[in-house]
Design an enzyme around this catalytic site. Sequence first.
Site, PDB file in Angstrom:
ATOM      1  N   GLU A   1       2.976  64.562   4.992  1.00 35.54           N
ATOM      2  CA  GLU A   1       2.187  64.316   6.211  1.00 35.54           C
ATOM      3  C   GLU A   1       3.052  64.503   7.460  1.00 35.54           C
ATOM      4  O   GLU A   1       2.847  63.874   8.497  1.00 35.54           O
ATOM      5  CB  GLU A   1       1.597  62.900   6.196  1.00 35.54           C
ATOM      6  CG  GLU A   1       0.199  62.820   6.761  1.00 35.54           C
ATOM      7  CD  GLU A   1      -0.851  63.101   5.697  1.00 35.54           C
ATOM      8  OE1 GLU A   1      -2.058  63.076   5.998  1.00 35.54           O
ATOM      9  OE2 GLU A   1      -0.475  63.356   4.545  1.00 35.54           O
TER      10      GLU A   1
ATOM     11  N   GLU B   1       1.850  75.861   2.572  1.00 35.53           N
ATOM     12  CA  GLU B   1       2.107  77.081   1.824  1.00 35.53           C
ATOM     13  C   GLU B   1       3.610  77.221   1.601  1.00 35.53           C
ATOM     14  O   GLU B   1       4.402  76.494   2.214  1.00 35.53           O
ATOM     15  CB  GLU B   1       1.584  78.299   2.599  1.00 35.53           C
ATOM     16  CG  GLU B   1       0.096  78.276   2.853  1.00 35.53           C
ATOM     17  CD  GLU B   1      -0.397  79.536   3.556  1.00 35.53           C
ATOM     18  OE1 GLU B   1       0.433  80.452   3.792  1.00 35.53           O
ATOM     19  OE2 GLU B   1      -1.600  79.608   3.858  1.00 35.53           O
TER      20      GLU B   1
ATOM     21  N   GLN C   1      19.531  48.057  -5.662  1.00 32.45           N
ATOM     22  CA  GLN C   1      20.879  47.482  -5.695  1.00 32.45           C
ATOM     23  C   GLN C   1      20.847  46.007  -6.109  1.00 32.45           C
ATOM     24  O   GLN C   1      21.685  45.547  -6.894  1.00 32.45           O
ATOM     25  CB  GLN C   1      21.541  47.629  -4.321  1.00 32.45           C
ATOM     26  CG  GLN C   1      23.045  47.396  -4.323  1.00 32.45           C
ATOM     27  CD  GLN C   1      23.800  48.513  -5.024  1.00 32.45           C
ATOM     28  OE1 GLN C   1      23.284  49.615  -5.194  1.00 32.45           O
ATOM     29  NE2 GLN C   1      25.023  48.236  -5.452  1.00 32.45           N
TER      30      GLN C   1
END
Length: 382
Positions: A364, A126, A337
């Site tokens: 997660e 949330e 790179q």
Amino acid sequence: MDDLSEEELELAAMVRDFAETVIAPQSYEADRTHTLPMDVVAQMGQLGLFGLPFPEEHGGQGGDYMALGIAIEAIGRVDQSLAITLEAGVSLGAMPIYRFGTEAQKSEFLPDLLAGRALAGFGLTEPEAGSDAGATRTTARLEGEEWVIDGSKQFITNSGTPITRFVTVTAVTGVEGGRKEISTIIVPNGTPGFTVEAPYDKVGWNASDTHPLTFAGARVPAGNLLGERGTGFRSFLSILDEGRIAIAALATGAAEGCLEAAVEYAKSRTVFGSALSTRQNAQFTLARMRARVHTARLAWHHAARLRDSGRAFAEQAAIAKLVAGEAAMDNARDATQIFGGNGFMNEFPVARHYRDSKILEIGEGTTEVQLLVIARSLGLAG
């Protein structure tokens, strides 16, 4: 992959071939147009990927989390958006139903979820409750035989696809002893008062479906409670532990995809009359990238084996998520790179991995959360 069985090696080869021949050719266009390719999702379902860690009696493949991780790693190597679609579809969509659902709920939802005919979302995060999921503000009150849900969720994967069937949300269903009672409730898509808002404009994972959700007096039957009342937060923490293994597998695949692309490019790129791969600084960079892939794979394999054997694995899942997420981000930076200016062009996979990989240190559970889990396992209370 020396620790894989013959069956697991065959699975890895099969999914890798599918990823290279079906997924990779459409990845750039899907990313550019921010479109989840539903035809590819359907093919993933036909291969049985969404049912890998579930028993055959529910329509699964009878495998385990190791098998799921192998598939996710192979897909993450070429396309993180489709890898997270699979990861979330299994770990966050179907697994809560399998782990905590009633027999009626399993019979109703699992066949389509495990076949890839349907997807489901996991409504935990949330605006004020991310890593601190206990700060949940979404509420659900029981009125007669219905739950009435109010609140909002954000960053919810697979919540607005054409085949999304429901989201499972955490909500405060009461207060006991001054503590919030948090339960989980199944909310079908199309429920009045439940709105799937416009998709996010994201840095990466552009072909993955991600939306904020709003609940304004959304009513669902009392029987849509998933698991026992008041056990929602604890149940979803266990789901997150498993999900961290799958995310680590995805990150390992991303790190390997960057390595392979960088090695190939370094061999073909001529700099001052010789191949870039002959330069020691490039060689050292590629060697470090290889070491990261190896370490990340060992970490998630170990966590998956512990989980599948019924042993404690929360600490190892956190270690795997930490190590693999950093490997993906570091390898994406180094690969970019190596590619030089071409690494900044989205048509090259390393550019997409560079944008995609940052979320692997956030989703997660952030890197900081993984460090907190590991520190607590050392007895360092805070």
